[in-house]
Design a protein around this motif. Structure first.
Motif: not given
Length: 334
Positions: A143, A146-147, A242, A245, A264-265, A268
């Motif tokens: 996570a 991704r952030y 998230y 994000i 892209t998320c 996940h």
């Protein structure tokens, strides 16, 4: 007459004692050997154990193949990026989680081999719970990955280096060991009087503790601490990541950029759902579902060790182009 009644009572007592010894022998357990537990599999569904073993074995084989493929492909030099290192860590924990549970469950289903020594039981308990906590730590790191990739893409290469990912993985492993190590130690201190039969497919912490004739308050409290402090904090960090994000994505005016950022998320998010949903359902039903049949509890608990290891490599294989291309290249050359 009195002597006759005495002899009758003695004969009945002897018959009962022989019957008890026969039952103990059938479980490969003697009264002088209290160092063995009996894992019953799925009580109430003993007649269906062979049928239940089919999805168990199929899911396990597919998960081993899928996660081994991720590890094999991940060694490719072009894939030596933070995200692929995290995928390899996830694959390792998935293999460890399922392997700590499924082979023993299949021995119960196929060969009725239910005995397990106390030391082996405590070892299984340690490894399966450690792998579960480590799995959660990897999802938190993903996570964060991704952030950074969405909210600070220009600094991604400097913030998330391979060395830093390795350090985060080591910290996650140390945290898992430190939090889980007290579990088998607490269980090893409990007295087990006559009941050594565990109504489960594996040595779950609370399933074993409930068999004790002593006070298990500390075990209950520590189980709740792990659930709320470790898993709860991980879920909060993932939610925070998230949230940031989503805030960053909403500031982007281009719909195409929105779509790219969210894509892209996707993988996940799917892995989070497949990982946490079975464990949360199992936790809630175990703690608060007293009226739910025991075999439902056990099936839900086993889903956590079967479903995520099966689906995780499939999800990332479908959603990650580089990984998909490498798998396709290897499968075509085989």
């Amino acid at each position: 007459m009195g002597n006759g009644r005495y002899i009758d009572r003695m004969e009945i007592s002897s018959a009962e004692l022989r019957h008890f010894d026969h039952l103990m022998a059938s479980f490969n357990l003697t009264r002088s050997n209290p160092s063995t537990f009996i894992l019953m599999g799925i009580p109430g569904l003993e007649a269906a154990h062979i049928l239940i073993s089919i999805p168990f074995s199929v899911f396990y084989i597919i998960s081993l193949l899928g996660n081994s493929m991720v590890l094999f492909v991940g060694k490719e030099q072009p894939l030596h990026k933070p995200m692929y290192l995290l995928l390899c860590m996830l694959a390792l924990t998935d293999i460890g989680t399922s392997t700590s549970v499924v082979p023993k469950a299949l021995r119960i289903f196929w060969f009725n081999l239910k005995g397990i020594t106390v030391s082996a039981c405590l070892t299984q308990m340690f490894f399966l719970h450690t792998a579960s906590v480590m799995h959660s730590a990897i999802l938190v790191t993903m996570a964060f990955d991704r952030y950074v990739a969405i909210c600070n893409p220009l600094s991604y290469a400097t913030i998330l280096t391979n060395a830093r990912i390795a350090k985060l993985g080591l910290v996650g492993l140390m945290r898992a060991v430190l939090f889980i190590l007290p579990m088998p130690l607490l269980v090893s201190r409990l007295p087990f009087c006559a009941n050594h039969i565990v109504p489960h497919t594996h040595c779950d912490h609370m399933a074993v503790a409930k068999m004790s004739c002593g006070d298990i308050t500390v075990n209950r409290i520590y189980g709740l601490v792990i659930a709320f402090v470790v898993i709860g904090s991980d879920l909060m960090l993932i939610t925070l990541s998230y949230g940031l994000i989503i805030r960053a994505v909403l500031r982007i005016s281009s719909k195409k950029a929105h779509q790219k950022a969210l894509n892209t998320c996707t993988a996940h998010i799917c892995v989070i759902l497949t990982s946490y949903t079975p464990s949360l359902f199992s936790f809630v039903t175990h703690r608060f579902g007293q009226h739910i049949a025991p075999h439902i509890h056990i099936i839900l608990a086993n889903l956590y060790f079967l479903v995520p290891p099966l689906l995780n490599p499939i999800i990332y294989g479908v959603k990650t182009k580089e990984l998909r291309d490498k798998v396709g290249k290897y499968t075509c050359t085989m």
